[in-house]
Design a protein around this motif. Structure first.
Motif, PDB file in Angstrom:
ATOM      1  N   LEU A 167       0.822  -1.051  -0.010  1.00 16.51           N
ATOM      2  CA  LEU A 167      -0.011  -0.092   0.049  1.00 16.51           C
ATOM      3  C   LEU A 167       0.656   1.373  -0.086  1.00 16.51           C
ATOM      4  N   THR A 168       0.320   2.348  -0.387  1.00 17.74           N
ATOM      5  CA  THR A 168       0.926   3.618  -0.273  1.00 17.74           C
ATOM      6  C   THR A 168       0.165   4.796   0.269  1.00 17.74           C
ATOM      7  N   THR A 169       0.527   5.801   1.043  1.00 17.95           N
ATOM      8  CA  THR A 169      -0.160   6.785   1.437  1.00 17.95           C
ATOM      9  C   THR A 169      -0.246   7.824   0.563  1.00 17.95           C
ATOM     10  N   GLY A 170       0.612   7.904  -0.359  1.00 15.86           N
ATOM     11  CA  GLY A 170       0.603   8.853  -1.307  1.00 15.86           C
ATOM     12  C   GLY A 170       1.605   9.727  -1.090  1.00 15.86           C
ATOM     13  N   ASP A 171       2.429   9.677   0.167  1.00 16.03           N
ATOM     14  CA  ASP A 171       3.642  10.185   0.748  1.00 16.03           C
ATOM     15  C   ASP A 171       4.767   9.324   0.729  1.00 16.03           C
ATOM     16  N   SER A 196      -9.865 -12.356  12.969  1.00 16.35           N
ATOM     17  CA  SER A 196      -9.340 -13.032  14.599  1.00 16.35           C
ATOM     18  C   SER A 196      -8.228 -11.932  15.185  1.00 16.35           C
ATOM     19  N   ASP A 197      -7.777 -11.268  14.269  1.00 14.82           N
ATOM     20  CA  ASP A 197      -6.567 -10.310  14.866  1.00 14.82           C
ATOM     21  C   ASP A 197      -6.584  -9.106  14.236  1.00 14.82           C
ATOM     22  N   ASP A 198      -7.523  -8.538  13.408  1.00 16.08           N
ATOM     23  CA  ASP A 198      -7.563  -7.284  12.634  1.00 16.08           C
ATOM     24  C   ASP A 198      -6.423  -6.717  12.261  1.00 16.08           C
ATOM     25  N   GLN A 199      -5.660  -7.585  11.478  1.00 10.52           N
ATOM     26  CA  GLN A 199      -4.410  -7.521  10.662  1.00 10.52           C
ATOM     27  C   GLN A 199      -4.434  -7.798   9.266  1.00 10.52           C
ATOM     28  N   ASN A 200      -4.018  -6.550   8.472  1.00  8.70           N
ATOM     29  CA  ASN A 200      -3.894  -6.749   7.067  1.00  8.70           C
ATOM     30  C   ASN A 200      -3.267  -7.978   6.552  1.00  8.70           C
ATOM     31  N   SER A 201      -4.090  -8.650   5.722  1.00  8.81           N
ATOM     32  CA  SER A 201      -3.536  -9.791   5.306  1.00  8.81           C
ATOM     33  C   SER A 201      -3.701 -10.294   3.638  1.00  8.81           C
ATOM     34  N   LEU A 202      -4.501  -9.121   3.135  1.00  5.77           N
ATOM     35  CA  LEU A 202      -4.977  -9.457   1.895  1.00  5.77           C
ATOM     36  C   LEU A 202      -4.969  -7.857   1.057  1.00  5.77           C
ATOM     37  N   VAL A 203      -4.419  -7.634   0.009  1.00  4.99           N
ATOM     38  CA  VAL A 203      -4.447  -6.528  -0.737  1.00  4.99           C
ATOM     39  C   VAL A 203      -4.818  -6.821  -2.194  1.00  4.99           C
ATOM     40  N   MET A 204      -5.641  -6.272  -3.026  1.00 10.07           N
ATOM     41  CA  MET A 204      -5.527  -6.514  -4.282  1.00 10.07           C
ATOM     42  C   MET A 204      -6.779  -5.168  -4.882  1.00 10.07           C
ATOM     43  N   ASP A 205      -6.493  -5.517  -6.264  1.00  6.98           N
ATOM     44  CA  ASP A 205      -7.539  -4.418  -6.920  1.00  6.98           C
ATOM     45  C   ASP A 205      -8.526  -4.906  -7.322  1.00  6.98           C
ATOM     46  N   GLY A 206      -9.860  -3.840  -7.868  1.00  3.62           N
ATOM     47  CA  GLY A 206     -11.100  -4.449  -8.182  1.00  3.62           C
ATOM     48  C   GLY A 206     -11.607  -3.180  -8.662  1.00  3.62           C
ATOM     49  N   PRO A 207     -12.869  -3.348  -8.969  1.00  4.83           N
ATOM     50  CA  PRO A 207     -13.744  -2.271  -9.668  1.00  4.83           C
ATOM     51  C   PRO A 207     -13.650  -0.859  -8.790  1.00  4.83           C
ATOM     52  N   ARG A 223      -3.884   3.482  -1.648  1.00  3.17           N
ATOM     53  CA  ARG A 223      -3.833   2.860  -2.982  1.00  3.17           C
ATOM     54  C   ARG A 223      -2.713   1.744  -3.018  1.00  3.17           C
ATOM     55  N   ASN A 224      -3.155   0.779  -4.083  1.00  2.21           N
ATOM     56  CA  ASN A 224      -1.987  -0.228  -4.319  1.00  2.21           C
ATOM     57  C   ASN A 224      -0.926   0.689  -4.858  1.00  2.21           C
ATOM     58  N   ARG A 225       0.261   0.123  -4.223  1.00  2.43           N
ATOM     59  CA  ARG A 225       1.608   0.795  -4.453  1.00  2.43           C
ATOM     60  C   ARG A 225       1.973   0.584  -6.131  1.00  2.43           C
TER      61      ARG A 225
END
Length: 320
Positions: A88-92, A277-288, A262-264
């Protein structure tokens, strides 16, 4: 297998083990003749060029300690321990770089429960190495001035790693840490106690403790009136599933969001999946793109099984 460094038998055995797991050539190389008299993690790096893996040492203070440390990190990756990713990117870009740097350091600190234990088991950490690592810490961070300042995050990360490295021997050096870094040492000890409540002795345990550390680290920063890093959101960790979890529907294991981040790689707003179960980012993808279509898209993803979704997206995961 080429090798231009004279390693002791234990480290040579470790190099041979890494070579068996890596589909290619593994070499340990000296790329500088500096002998600083202290030890730091930035004195060794791993470079990959196609089927060649190079462990490169830029300091000759203790070749066996540095080479074994890096080889053990490589071996953990090759043998199926979780990894940390930053899709991911923050844009900064400057902020992104800081988050990646700290997130990687915290991930490595938890990995060091495994790495340092193996080094000690093979006699690669003795009193001399401990003294050289402590010297390296004092080369990395400056003494505190009685209050929280801009260097406090680096101090906290560094002193926490010292607790992991020294373990039961920390009290032999406590006077130095209490004298130079009293605020960071007090906070790091609390984080260390949290991490040692359960051992880091499996891929699942490693992931669990990294998630706990990301969250507790933020809490400490907020206690110091510093901004939280939100690495549970920004950093993605390899998932570790049971066979049963792989057969469950996505909606039973994950909460999916159409993120503001945004997706880097693609620059598009990302869909992010957090493990329930732990509220951790485990999956990043693009979509519509768009709020209405994104809601429909998420509902369609929820109906898939976890294994179907991860295989479809080619996202690596581990089984336990």
């Amino acid at each position: 297998m080429a090798n231009d460094v004279n390693l002791n038998p234990a480290v040579q055995d470790l190099l041979n083990t890494v070579s068996r797991f890596f589909d290619g050539d593994v070499q340990v190389q000296i790329i500088g003749d500096l002998k600083s008299g202290y030890l730091r993690h930035d004195q060794v790096q791993t470079m990959q060029d196609g089927q060649h893996l190079f462990v490169q040492l830029s300091d000759v203070t203790d070749l066996n300690f540095l080479a074994s440390h890096e080889l053990l990190h490589v071996l953990m990756t090759l043998r199926g321990f979780p990894q940390v990713y930053f899709p991911l990117t923050t844009g900064d870009e400057q902020l992104d770089e800081q988050l990646r740097y700290i997130g990687t350091d915290l991930f490595d600190t938890v990995s060091h429960f495994v790495v340092y234990a193996e080094q000690r088991k093979h006699g690669l950490i003795d009193e001399t190495v401990e003294e050289e690592v402590v010297k390296g810490i004092r080369q990395t961070i400056t003494p505190e001035q009685g209050q929280v300042d801009a260097e406090m995050i680096t101090r906290l990360v560094t002193v926490l790693d010292a607790f992991v490295f020294l373990g039961d021997h920390f009290d032999n050096y406590r006077y130095l840490f209490d004298h130079d870094f009293p605020i960071a040492t007090k906070a790091a000890e609390q984080l260390y106690q949290l991490l040692t409540k359960k051992p880091t002795d499996s891929p699942f345990a490693l992931r669990r403790n990294v998630v706990k550390l990301f969250r507790a680290f933020d809490q400490q920063l907020q206690d110091w009136d510093l901004p939280a890093l939100h690495l549970n959101d920004f950093a993605m960790l390899t998932s570790v599933f049971s066979k049963r979890q792989l057969g469950l529907q996505v909606k039973q294991v994950f909460k999916l969001y159409y993120s503001e981040l945004r997706n880097r790689e693609t620059g598009k707003r990302a869909y992010v999946g957090f493990t329930i179960s732990d509220d951790q980012n485990s999956l990043v993808m693009d979509g519509p793109v768009g709020e209405k279509v994104s809601a429909d898209h998420i509902q369609s993803l929820y109906q898939k099984t976890v294994q179907e979704l991860f295989d479809e997206l080619h996202i690596p995961y581990l089984e336990r």
